[in-house]
Scaffold this active site. Structure first.
Site, PDB file in Angstrom:
ATOM      1  CG  PHE A   1      58.332 -20.928 -19.000  1.00  0.00           C
ATOM      2  CD1 PHE A   1      56.993 -21.609 -19.144  1.00  0.00           C
ATOM      3  CD2 PHE A   1      58.321 -20.041 -17.717  1.00  0.00           C
ATOM      4  CE1 PHE A   1      56.499 -22.186 -17.831  1.00  0.00           C
ATOM      5  CE2 PHE A   1      57.274 -20.421 -16.602  1.00  0.00           C
ATOM      6  CZ  PHE A   1      56.566 -21.690 -16.853  1.00  0.00           C
TER       7      PHE A   1
ATOM      8  CE  LYS B   1      53.880 -16.547 -23.211  1.00  0.00           C
ATOM      9  NZ  LYS B   1      54.455 -17.981 -22.515  1.00  0.00           N
TER      10      LYS B   1
ATOM     11  NE  ARG C   1      52.688 -17.152  -7.877  1.00  0.00           N
ATOM     12  CZ  ARG C   1      51.996 -17.778  -9.027  1.00  0.00           C
ATOM     13  NH1 ARG C   1      51.527 -17.026 -10.054  1.00  0.00           N
ATOM     14  NH2 ARG C   1      51.055 -18.756  -9.048  1.00  0.00           N
TER      15      ARG C   1
ATOM     16  CD  GLU D   1      44.145 -13.142 -15.834  1.00  0.00           C
ATOM     17  OE1 GLU D   1      44.920 -13.672 -15.443  1.00  0.00           O
ATOM     18  OE2 GLU D   1      43.646 -14.289 -15.800  1.00  0.00           O
TER      19      GLU D   1
ATOM     20  CG  ASP E   1      49.592 -18.904 -23.246  1.00  0.00           C
ATOM     21  OD1 ASP E   1      49.491 -18.936 -24.040  1.00  0.00           O
ATOM     22  OD2 ASP E   1      50.573 -19.058 -22.233  1.00  0.00           O
TER      23      ASP E   1
HETATM   24  C1  PRP Z   1      47.901 -17.561 -15.857  1.00  0.00           C
HETATM   25  C2  PRP Z   1      47.306 -16.180 -16.560  1.00  0.00           C
HETATM   26  C3  PRP Z   1      45.949 -16.750 -16.459  1.00  0.00           C
HETATM   27  C4  PRP Z   1      46.346 -18.076 -17.168  1.00  0.00           C
HETATM   28  C5  PRP Z   1      45.972 -17.205 -18.978  1.00  0.00           C
HETATM   29  O1  PRP Z   1      46.574 -18.150 -15.259  1.00  0.00           O
HETATM   30  O2  PRP Z   1      46.586 -15.242 -14.907  1.00  0.00           O
HETATM   31  O3  PRP Z   1      44.961 -16.477 -15.618  1.00  0.00           O
HETATM   32  O4  PRP Z   1      47.205 -18.272 -17.110  1.00  0.00           O
HETATM   33  O5  PRP Z   1      46.434 -18.616 -19.783  1.00  0.00           O
HETATM   34  P1  PRP Z   1      45.632 -18.707 -20.842  1.00  0.00           P
HETATM   35  O6  PRP Z   1      45.156 -17.670 -22.057  1.00  0.00           O
HETATM   36  O7  PRP Z   1      45.960 -19.876 -21.998  1.00  0.00           O
HETATM   37  O8  PRP Z   1      44.091 -19.234 -20.693  1.00  0.00           O
HETATM   38  P2  PRP Z   1      48.317 -19.443 -14.533  1.00  0.00           P
HETATM   39  O9  PRP Z   1      47.406 -20.597 -15.085  1.00  0.00           O
HETATM   40  O10 PRP Z   1      49.575 -19.633 -15.254  1.00  0.00           O
HETATM   41  O11 PRP Z   1      47.760 -20.020 -12.493  1.00  0.00           O
HETATM   42  P3  PRP Z   1      48.475 -18.591 -12.006  1.00  0.00           P
HETATM   43  O12 PRP Z   1      47.540 -17.240 -11.935  1.00  0.00           O
HETATM   44  O13 PRP Z   1      48.026 -19.303  -9.992  1.00  0.00           O
HETATM   45  O14 PRP Z   1      49.880 -18.528 -12.200  1.00  0.00           O
END
Ligand code: PRP
Length: 187
Positions: free
Chosen positions: A160, A139, A173, A107, A111
Site C-alpha cells: 500500500f 504495480k 496525496r 495515470e 494495479d
Molecule cells: C487508482 C489509480 C487508477 C486505479 C488503478 O485510482 O489512479 O485509476 O487506482 O487501479 P487498477 O489498475 O487496479 O484498476 P483510485 O481508485 O485509487 O482512485 P483515486 O485516483 O481517486 O485515488
C-alpha cells in the site's frame, strides 16, 4: 530507491518508509516529459487523466513536455471491486471530443489494470488518431489484464503506497514522495 524514513517534519504518523524520494520522482518525470516531447513532436498530445490520483503527476509532467499540449479529465467509480466484466461508471466525462487527437492517458498507478482497460476501451471507441498510456507507478505483480504501456516511471512492489497523488482514505496525496504506510494505519 531509498529505505530511509520519511523526513520527520513532513511525514504524518501513518506514513512509513519513503520508497521513491521527491528528487528521484522529479528526475524521472523530466525524462518521461522529454521522451514524450520527442515522440509527439508535430502532433501535440491531448493529456487525459483520471481523477483524482493522476492529477499531481499530470501537473508536473505537462510542464516537462515543451509542446502545445491540451488536457482533459475523467472520473470513474467502480461498483465495489472492479471486475473484468467492467462494473465501472463514468462520473465525469471528458469535456471535449478526442476524434483525430493524439491521446496520451496519464495515470498515477496501474494495479490490476482493470480501470485502465475499461478506460482505454471507452476512449478507443471515440476514434482518436492515437492512444497511448503514461503511468508513473506500475504495480505489475498485481496485474490481471495485460496493457500496452508506452511510458512507465517506476515498477513498485505490491504494498500500500501513499504520496504523489496516492491516498489513504483521501489523505497524503500531496506528499512530494511515494511512501509505504504503517501496518496499524491500514487496520
Ligand atoms: C487508482 C489509480 C487508477 C486505479 C488503478 O485510482 O489512479 O485509476 O487506482 O487501479 P487498477 O489498475 O487496479 O484498476 P483510485 O481508485 O485509487 O482512485 P483515486 O485516483 O481517486 O485515488
Amino acid at each position: 530507491m531509498s529505505g530511509a524514513p520519511a523526513s520527520p517534519e513532513r511525514a504524518p504518523d501513518s506514513v512509513g518508509n519513503v520508497l521513491i524520494p521527491a528528487t528521484q520522482i522529479q528526475e524521472r518525470v523530466r525524462e518521461l516529459g522529454s521522451r514524450i516531447a520527442q515522440d509527439y513532436s508535430g502532433r501535440p498530445p491531448r493529456l487525459i487523466t483520471v481523477l483524482r490520483g493522476g492529477l499531481i503527476f499530470l501537473a508536473d509532467l505537462c510542464r516537462d513536455i515543451p509542446l502545445d499540449c491540451t488536457m482533459d479529465f475523467m472520473a470513474i467509480s467502480a461498483y465495489g471491486q472492479p471486475t473484468a466484466g467492467g462494473a465501472v461508471r463514468i462520473t465525469k466525462d471528458l469535456d471535449d471530443p478526442i476524434a483525430g487527437q493524439s491521446v496520451l492517458v496519464v495515470e498515477d498507478i496501474i494495479d490490476t489494470g482493470l480501470t485502465l482497460h475499461y478506460l482505454l476501451g471507452v476512449l478507443r471507441a471515440r476514434q482518436p488518431a492515437s492512444l497511448e498510456v503514461c503511468v508513473l507507478l506500475d504495480k505489475d505483480a498485481r496485474r490481471l489484464i495485460d496493457l500496452p504501456i508506452a511510458y512507465r516511471g517506476f515498477r513498485v512492489p505490491d504494498e500500500f503506497l501513499v504520496g504523489y497523488g496516492l491516498d489513504l482514505r483521501g489523505r497524503y496525496r500531496n506528499l512530494p514522495y511515494v511512501a509505504t504506510v504503517k501496518e496499524e494505519a491500514l487496520r
